[in-house]
Motif scaffolding. Structure first.
Motif, PDB file in Angstrom:
ATOM      1  N   SER A 287       0.860  -1.180   0.000  1.00 54.58           N
ATOM      2  CA  SER A 287       0.000   0.000   0.000  1.00 54.58           C
ATOM      3  C   SER A 287       0.892   1.223   0.000  1.00 54.58           C
ATOM      4  O   SER A 287       2.091   1.143   0.316  1.00 54.58           O
ATOM      5  N   GLY A 288       0.308   2.364  -0.348  1.00 54.28           N
ATOM      6  CA  GLY A 288       1.101   3.583  -0.360  1.00 54.28           C
ATOM      7  C   GLY A 288       0.381   4.709  -1.057  1.00 54.28           C
ATOM      8  O   GLY A 288      -0.723   4.549  -1.593  1.00 54.28           O
ATOM      9  N   THR A 289       0.997   5.867  -1.033  1.00 52.59           N
ATOM     10  CA  THR A 289       0.460   7.059  -1.707  1.00 52.59           C
ATOM     11  C   THR A 289       1.593   7.748  -2.442  1.00 52.59           C
ATOM     12  O   THR A 289       2.770   7.636  -2.059  1.00 52.59           O
ATOM     13  N   PHE A 290       1.219   8.491  -3.508  1.00 54.08           N
ATOM     14  CA  PHE A 290       2.196   9.229  -4.298  1.00 54.08           C
ATOM     15  C   PHE A 290       1.547  10.513  -4.793  1.00 54.08           C
ATOM     16  O   PHE A 290       0.497  10.484  -5.444  1.00 54.08           O
ATOM     17  N   ARG A 291       2.168  11.666  -4.464  1.00 52.48           N
ATOM     18  CA  ARG A 291       1.659  12.965  -4.881  1.00 52.48           C
ATOM     19  C   ARG A 291       2.455  13.413  -6.107  1.00 52.48           C
ATOM     20  O   ARG A 291       3.673  13.583  -6.053  1.00 52.48           O
ATOM     21  N   LEU A 292       1.720  13.612  -7.229  1.00 50.16           N
ATOM     22  CA  LEU A 292       2.371  13.902  -8.499  1.00 50.16           C
ATOM     23  C   LEU A 292       3.112  15.229  -8.482  1.00 50.16           C
ATOM     24  O   LEU A 292       4.216  15.346  -9.016  1.00 50.16           O
ATOM     25  N   GLU A 293       2.530  16.247  -7.902  1.00 48.54           N
ATOM     26  CA  GLU A 293       3.116  17.583  -7.973  1.00 48.54           C
ATOM     27  C   GLU A 293       4.446  17.657  -7.222  1.00 48.54           C
ATOM     28  O   GLU A 293       5.407  18.247  -7.700  1.00 48.54           O
ATOM     29  N   THR A 294       4.516  17.057  -6.062  1.00 44.38           N
ATOM     30  CA  THR A 294       5.724  17.149  -5.237  1.00 44.38           C
ATOM     31  C   THR A 294       6.612  15.919  -5.342  1.00 44.38           C
ATOM     32  O   THR A 294       7.756  15.948  -4.897  1.00 44.38           O
ATOM     33  N   GLY A 295       6.103  14.845  -5.917  1.00 48.89           N
ATOM     34  CA  GLY A 295       6.878  13.614  -5.998  1.00 48.89           C
ATOM     35  C   GLY A 295       6.993  12.877  -4.686  1.00 48.89           C
ATOM     36  O   GLY A 295       7.792  11.944  -4.569  1.00 48.89           O
ATOM     37  N   GLU A 296       6.205  13.251  -3.683  1.00 49.80           N
ATOM     38  CA  GLU A 296       6.275  12.610  -2.374  1.00 49.80           C
ATOM     39  C   GLU A 296       5.552  11.270  -2.400  1.00 49.80           C
ATOM     40  O   GLU A 296       4.450  11.153  -2.955  1.00 49.80           O
ATOM     41  N   ALA A 297       6.158  10.279  -1.782  1.00 50.54           N
ATOM     42  CA  ALA A 297       5.587   8.941  -1.756  1.00 50.54           C
ATOM     43  C   ALA A 297       5.778   8.335  -0.379  1.00 50.54           C
ATOM     44  O   ALA A 297       6.788   8.563   0.289  1.00 50.54           O
ATOM     45  N   VAL A 298       4.776   7.559   0.035  1.00 57.84           N
ATOM     46  CA  VAL A 298       4.832   6.769   1.256  1.00 57.84           C
ATOM     47  C   VAL A 298       4.434   5.348   0.875  1.00 57.84           C
ATOM     48  O   VAL A 298       3.443   5.152   0.152  1.00 57.84           O
ATOM     49  N   PHE A 299       5.188   4.354   1.327  1.00 55.66           N
ATOM     50  CA  PHE A 299       4.924   2.999   0.868  1.00 55.66           C
ATOM     51  C   PHE A 299       5.246   1.989   1.957  1.00 55.66           C
ATOM     52  O   PHE A 299       6.058   2.241   2.844  1.00 55.66           O
ATOM     53  N   GLN A 300       4.581   0.834   1.864  1.00 57.20           N
ATOM     54  CA  GLN A 300       4.840  -0.322   2.699  1.00 57.20           C
ATOM     55  C   GLN A 300       4.595  -1.561   1.844  1.00 57.20           C
ATOM     56  O   GLN A 300       3.639  -1.582   1.054  1.00 57.20           O
ATOM     57  N   LEU A 301       5.432  -2.564   1.981  1.00 55.58           N
ATOM     58  CA  LEU A 301       5.183  -3.813   1.261  1.00 55.58           C
ATOM     59  C   LEU A 301       5.846  -4.970   1.984  1.00 55.58           C
ATOM     60  O   LEU A 301       6.840  -4.807   2.680  1.00 55.58           O
ATOM     61  N   ARG A 302       5.258  -6.121   1.773  1.00 50.40           N
ATOM     62  CA  ARG A 302       5.816  -7.381   2.249  1.00 50.40           C
ATOM     63  C   ARG A 302       5.602  -8.416   1.161  1.00 50.40           C
ATOM     64  O   ARG A 302       4.479  -8.625   0.711  1.00 50.40           O
ATOM     65  N   SER A 303       6.681  -9.049   0.731  1.00 53.41           N
ATOM     66  CA  SER A 303       6.596  -9.952  -0.416  1.00 53.41           C
ATOM     67  C   SER A 303       7.300 -11.260  -0.145  1.00 53.41           C
ATOM     68  O   SER A 303       8.409 -11.295   0.403  1.00 53.41           O
ATOM     69  N   THR A 304       6.615 -12.343  -0.508  1.00 54.05           N
ATOM     70  CA  THR A 304       7.227 -13.677  -0.591  1.00 54.05           C
ATOM     71  C   THR A 304       6.951 -14.271  -1.969  1.00 54.05           C
ATOM     72  O   THR A 304       6.854 -15.482  -2.129  1.00 54.05           O
ATOM     73  N   LEU A 305       6.807 -13.400  -2.974  1.00 54.57           N
ATOM     74  CA  LEU A 305       6.487 -13.848  -4.322  1.00 54.57           C
ATOM     75  C   LEU A 305       7.669 -14.598  -4.952  1.00 54.57           C
ATOM     76  O   LEU A 305       8.802 -14.558  -4.462  1.00 54.57           O
ATOM     77  N   ASP A 306       7.352 -15.262  -6.075  1.00 56.04           N
ATOM     78  CA  ASP A 306       8.374 -15.900  -6.898  1.00 56.04           C
ATOM     79  C   ASP A 306       9.153 -14.787  -7.595  1.00 56.04           C
ATOM     80  O   ASP A 306       8.761 -14.295  -8.645  1.00 56.04           O
ATOM     81  N   LEU A 307      10.280 -14.377  -6.977  1.00 56.40           N
ATOM     82  CA  LEU A 307      11.024 -13.228  -7.463  1.00 56.40           C
ATOM     83  C   LEU A 307      11.540 -13.443  -8.874  1.00 56.40           C
ATOM     84  O   LEU A 307      11.498 -12.536  -9.714  1.00 56.40           O
ATOM     85  N   GLN A 308      11.998 -14.633  -9.165  1.00 49.98           N
ATOM     86  CA  GLN A 308      12.556 -14.908 -10.483  1.00 49.98           C
ATOM     87  C   GLN A 308      11.476 -14.866 -11.560  1.00 49.98           C
ATOM     88  O   GLN A 308      11.643 -14.247 -12.610  1.00 49.98           O
ATOM     89  N   GLY A 309      10.333 -15.512 -11.302  1.00 46.88           N
ATOM     90  CA  GLY A 309       9.253 -15.495 -12.280  1.00 46.88           C
ATOM     91  C   GLY A 309       8.688 -14.106 -12.486  1.00 46.88           C
ATOM     92  O   GLY A 309       8.358 -13.708 -13.614  1.00 46.88           O
ATOM     93  N   LEU A 310       8.563 -13.330 -11.404  1.00 48.93           N
ATOM     94  CA  LEU A 310       8.051 -11.964 -11.513  1.00 48.93           C
ATOM     95  C   LEU A 310       8.980 -11.095 -12.339  1.00 48.93           C
ATOM     96  O   LEU A 310       8.531 -10.309 -13.182  1.00 48.93           O
ATOM     97  N   ALA A 311      10.288 -11.209 -12.126  1.00 47.92           N
ATOM     98  CA  ALA A 311      11.241 -10.413 -12.898  1.00 47.92           C
ATOM     99  C   ALA A 311      11.174 -10.757 -14.377  1.00 47.92           C
ATOM    100  O   ALA A 311      11.278  -9.884 -15.245  1.00 47.92           O
ATOM    101  N   HIS A 312      10.974 -12.042 -14.694  1.00 49.42           N
ATOM    102  CA  HIS A 312      10.831 -12.438 -16.097  1.00 49.42           C
ATOM    103  C   HIS A 312       9.577 -11.836 -16.714  1.00 49.42           C
ATOM    104  O   HIS A 312       9.594 -11.355 -17.846  1.00 49.42           O
ATOM    105  N   SER A 313       8.463 -11.875 -15.992  1.00 48.53           N
ATOM    106  CA  SER A 313       7.214 -11.359 -16.540  1.00 48.53           C
ATOM    107  C   SER A 313       7.276  -9.870 -16.789  1.00 48.53           C
ATOM    108  O   SER A 313       6.667  -9.352 -17.733  1.00 48.53           O
ATOM    109  N   LEU A 314       8.028  -9.134 -15.962  1.00 51.63           N
ATOM    110  CA  LEU A 314       8.160  -7.690 -16.122  1.00 51.63           C
ATOM    111  C   LEU A 314       9.352  -7.316 -16.998  1.00 51.63           C
ATOM    112  O   LEU A 314       9.580  -6.128 -17.245  1.00 51.63           O
TER     113      LEU A 314
END
Length: 809
Positions: A287-314
């Motif tokens: 989850s997170g927020t991003f303000r376009l005008e100022t470029g300010e962002a707040v974020f949090q994440l937790r991942s146990t995804l298949d890192l290798q498969g995800l990198a290939h798909s992207l």
């Protein structure tokens, strides 16, 4: 219309004549109806197939321009069921002449009353099964295009409004878009580059490019988008998006088991309200927020995804192919940031903390048991740290902690891992260095240090290192312990103790990382010199020149100086040798020195031997030499002096006979090139005392001649024999051989071709004492010459023809 005349017949009554007239009227009516229908059908066919004229097309495009849509219509037709249909439609840039979108066909809902009275007449636009082609970057006429298929949409065009409801398919993704926008005529196809939305538009283009490359197979992925706001004030737009799907597969083979992503754009801010994705290995929550005008962002994440498969798909990087994860990596991130850009060209700012861990994984077929770390990064303050970073392998663990604060970098490193497993995780240069090492036993080292920044410049560090059984450049040692210090870009191994089976070495070793110079200080060694030479100068010729010096027992070496690695400009190394039982290969024979000492200098590309002092053949050898270490040049020169050499041992080694006697003294100045003995040249002098000259095969046949002249003299030893000589092209020349014996003397000279087994020599025998006076008038008759072979010399009187004298051999 004139009624046709009905012929009168005297037999037809008036009523009957009326029926006949009505029948004709009915026929004419249906004929007119059919003609009208045919005319209408033909007209409909014509406008549907051929289309309306350019005038009508301009009328429709003019109406669209009032709504901010700059269109070009290829054909405008009338469909009986759908109404007015435009085909081959192009939407153009409002200020530039290039295409923003291609649409296969568009149906218009027309207000014919408004059309007749010159008012707004396009009430709505319908698209059914249309195809749409959009540029990823509307500001670039050569931009990649986004192809949309199966587009169904209903767009209402009330005054100053745009109501729309559409659905389409994008590479297997179903997209549903709806909303209401005010003042559509004020929309701009591309925002100015210097606006605050320029960076946001660029990021949107990247997102669209990713969607364009995405190919979804199976499942029912769906993207719902709802828009509202006033296009005259884009910052007040509101966009809500929801992506959800059950199981689907990306064309790269990456399988998503479920996904739900909800995001909102409002008041210039993008909010990621929910991001929950699950694949075959794990899940992602973000989850997170991003303000376009100022470029300010707040974020949090937790991942146990298949890192290798995800990198290939992207399609992020191919480096991921070097890794195989047997358990899902855990990544936790949280932080805030201000991204670079904007009118003020703001720098990157922000803070981030997180942790990473992974179980068993392989890197280029090297298996690791796991890795983990905690980290934090403050871009604005220039601060970061990596804490308790651990890399586990079956050979051991590597532990690292590091911290950067303004003006200072600190680190602590401790390793009990086999360094040979690290190249897949390190730069290529590190792999090349480790390629020269083998570690049968795992080394251990500890290092702590600091620096003004993360670089070698100004870095200072201290620690210890302990090696077990190790091979460097294929030469092994049993152990090595040393203190380590890094300062002024010099790596120092102080008080090291290196042990091998035959001996050990102690002292200090300093490596200049900037100039690639290795310096040895007070190094004492009892190890085999040729092995040490390989460690010091693998690429050079030092080992090749040291190889002929083979010690049967370990010598004592004292080493000081420096060696230029990958070059020789700054090489100046002194080696003091004090050893016993040395074998030295010289002119195809092995010379044995029971004891020897001297000093070796390696200066640039030359090896200099000074103060050589050794014992050999019961006597002594002294000398010096200057030898080129370059294979290309290969020259050498020097001087050697021998004292009281056991002459029989020397002749046995080089001439394979030992019947000679006496002690040999002499000196020899020489020069040569490479291993070619013919290139050896020089001058010298020899002196033999108390020797049995006729025991030498060269002079042996003269013994019988001397016995004939002076009975018994042929068995006497010579008190002294001397000669000076010069050597060149495999030939020894002397002109002043003198043998002083009991009752006789021999004088001679000539050439000895010792490589070709030839001789060209002459000898004159003189009697001494009363016999010498007696034979003086005929002494020229006792001159002999040999021009046969050196191994089997044949002597004959010089004054007589060959056929008149039987040769003595």
């Amino acid at each position: 219309m004139t009624t046709p005349a009905v012929p009168s017949h005297p037999n037809f009554p008036p009523q009957q004549r009326w029926f006949r007239l009505r029948k004709w009227l009915i026929r004419l009516f249906w004929a007119g109806v059919c003609l009208s229908v045919a005319t209408v059908i033909w007209g409909l066919w014509y406008v549907n197939d051929r289309g309306f004229t350019r005038k009508w097309r301009r009328l429709v495009t003019g109406e669209l321009e009032k709504r901010g849509i700059h269109a070009h219509i290829g054909r405008l037709t009338l469909n009986p069921l759908r109404g007015l249909v435009a085909k081959e439609v192009r939407i153009n840039h409002p200020r530039e002449n290039w295409v923003l979108a291609n649409i296969s066909e568009v149906a218009f809902d027309i207000d014919y009353s408004g059309l007749v009275h010159g008012q707004q007449f396009v009430k709505a636009v319908d698209l059914r099964g249309a195809r749409l082609s959009l540029p990823l970057d509307p500001a670039d006429r050569n931009s990649e295009r986004l192809d949309v298929s199966r587009l169904n949409a209903r767009i209402l065009l009330p005054p100053n409004k745009l109501d729309f409801d559409a659905e389409a398919e994008l590479h297997g993704l179903r997209v549903v878009v709806s909303g209401r926008l005010l003042n559509p005529g004020t929309v701009r196809a591309a925002m100015p580059k210097d606006s605050s939305g320029g960076a946001a538009a660029g990021r949107m283009h990247e997102v669209l490019r990713g969607l364009n490359n995405l190919k979804i197979i199976g499942g029912r992925p769906e993207l719902e988008v709802e828009c509202s706001g006033d296009l005259a004030n884009p910052s007040q737009l509101t966009v809500k998006g929801l992506f959800h799907s059950d199981r689907f597969t990306v064309d790269s083979g990456y399988e998503v088991r479920s996904a739900r992503i909800a995001a909102t754009y409002a008041e210039g801010r993008i909010s990621l309200n929910q991001c929950a994705i699950a694949d075959k290995l794990g899940e992602l929550d973000a989850s997170g927020t991003f303000r376009l005008e100022t470029g300010e962002a707040v974020f949090q994440l937790r991942s146990t995804l298949d890192l290798q498969g995800l990198a290939h798909s992207l399609r992020l990087t191919q480096k991921v192919d070097e890794f195989v994860f047997y358990a899902p990596p855990l990544l936790e991130l949280s932080g805030e940031a201000a991204l670079p850009g904007g009118e003020e060209d703001r720098p990157l700012k922000g803070k981030m903390t997180g942790k990473f861990s992974v179980g068993r994984f392989a890197a280029r077929s090297v298996m690791f048991e796991g890795a983990s770390t905690e980290f934090a990064w403050d871009w604005d303050g220039g601060r970061w740290f990596v804490r308790d970073a651990r890399l586990s392998h079956r050979s051991g663990n590597l532990l690292l902690s590091a911290m950067q604060v303004p003006g200072e970098f600190r680190f602590s490193l401790e390793s009990g891992i086999n360094p040979k497993v690290l190249p897949p995780l390190l730069p290529r240069i590190a792999g090349e260095i480790l390629g020269e090492w083998d570690f049968p036993a795992v080394p251990r080292f500890r290092l702590e240090g600091r620096a003004p920044s993360l670089s070698f410049e100004g870095m200072e560090a201290e620690g210890t290192v302990a090696f077990g059984a190790t091979r460097f450049r294929k030469v092994g040692f049993n152990s090595l312990v040393a203190g380590i210090r890094l300062k002024d870009e010099q790596l120092t191994f102080s008080d090291f103790v290196l042990e091998r089976p035959e001996g050990k070495g102690t002292g200090a070793f300093i490596y200049d990382l900037k100039r690639n110079i290795a310096t040895l200080k007070g190094v004492k060694s009892t190890m085999t010199p040729v092995d040490v030479a390989v460690w010091v100068d693998k690429a050079g010729d030092l080992p090749r020149h040291v190889a002929p010096y083979r010690f049967r027992t370990r010598p004592s070496l004292l080493i000081d100086g420096s060696v230029q690695i990958h070059g020789d400009d700054h090489t100046r190394l002194r080696i003091d040798v004090d050893g016993t039982n040395l074998d030295y290969h010289f002119i195809n024979r092995d010379l044995f020195f029971p004891k020897i000492k001297g000093t070796l200098w390696v200066v640039g590309k030359r090896l200099k031997i000074e103060g050589l002092d050794g014992s050999i053949f019961g006597g002594k050898v002294l000398g010096n030499a200057d030898i080129s270490l370059s294979k290309k040049e290969g020259d050498y020169h020097g001087e050697v002096r021998v004292e009281d050499i056991d002459f029989p041992k020397l002749t046995k080694l080089y001439l394979d006979y030992e019947s000679s006697q006496g002690k040999l003294r002499g000196n020899y100045k020489f020069a040569g090139r490479g291993e070619d003995v013919r290139a050896l040249s020089g001058t010298g002098a020899l002196s033999l005392s108390d020797g049995y000259v006729f025991g030498i095969p060269l002079f042996g046949p003269l013994s019988g001649i001397l016995n004939t002249i002076l009975p018994g003299a042929g068995y006497n030893t010579a008190r002294k024999a001397t000669a000076t000589f010069d050597m060149k092209d495999g030939m020894i020349h002397t002109g002043d051989l003198m043998v002083d014996g009991k009752g006789f003397a021999m004088y001679g000279g000539g050439k000895l071709f010792f490589l070709d087994d030839k001789i060209d020599f002459n000898i004159r025998i003189n009697a001494q004492g009363p016999a010498g006076l007696l034979f003086a008038p005929v002494s020229h008759l006792f001159e002999y010459v040999s021009d046969a072979t050196l191994s089997k010399p044949v002597w004959r009187p010089r004054r007589l023809p060959k056929g008149m004298f039987k040769p003595t051999q």
